[in-house]
Design an enzyme around this catalytic site. Structure first.
Site, PDB file in Angstrom:
ATOM      1  N   CYS A 113     -27.583  -5.044  -9.882  1.00 48.65           N
ATOM      2  CA  CYS A 113     -27.075  -5.487 -11.189  1.00 48.65           C
ATOM      3  C   CYS A 113     -27.336  -6.978 -11.373  1.00 48.65           C
ATOM      4  O   CYS A 113     -27.774  -7.410 -12.449  1.00 48.65           O
ATOM      5  CB  CYS A 113     -25.569  -5.233 -11.304  1.00 48.65           C
ATOM      6  SG  CYS A 113     -25.065  -3.518 -11.136  1.00 48.65           S
ATOM      7  N   CYS A 149     -22.530  -5.892  -7.249  1.00 46.85           N
ATOM      8  CA  CYS A 149     -23.707  -5.007  -7.255  1.00 46.85           C
ATOM      9  C   CYS A 149     -24.982  -5.848  -7.226  1.00 46.85           C
ATOM     10  O   CYS A 149     -25.328  -6.495  -8.222  1.00 46.85           O
ATOM     11  CB  CYS A 149     -23.650  -4.118  -8.498  1.00 46.85           C
ATOM     12  SG  CYS A 149     -25.129  -3.117  -8.753  1.00 46.85           S
TER      13      CYS A 149
END
Length: 79
Positions: A35, A32
């Site tokens: 993230c 991600c």
């Protein structure tokens, strides 16, 4: 990575979030992008708050049981 960030998994999740201190959990995954971009901010926050709160990370790929049953998280990059 900050040594003040607590890495959560199935064995320590429940006990950690039951703390008397405020708890922030960053639900993340290595694939991600947002993230990973947030990672240094989480580390900095952990250093800033010190022992007044628990700053945690949970890799959703390594602990899908928590994400699917305990939290029922609808999407990635959640706190």
């Amino acid at each position: 990575m900050s040594d003040k960030v607590i890495h959560l998994n199935s064995s320590n999740f429940d006990a950690t979030i039951a703390s008397d201190k405020p708890v922030l959990v960053d639900f993340w995954a290595p694939w991600c992008g947002p993230c990973r971009m947030l990672g240094p901010t989480i580390d900095e926050l952990a250093e800033t708050v010190g022992d007044s709160a628990l700053i945690c990370k949970l890799n959703v790929d390594e602990s899908p049981d928590i994400v699917l049953t305990d939290i029922r998280m609808p999407g990635m990059d959640a706190m």
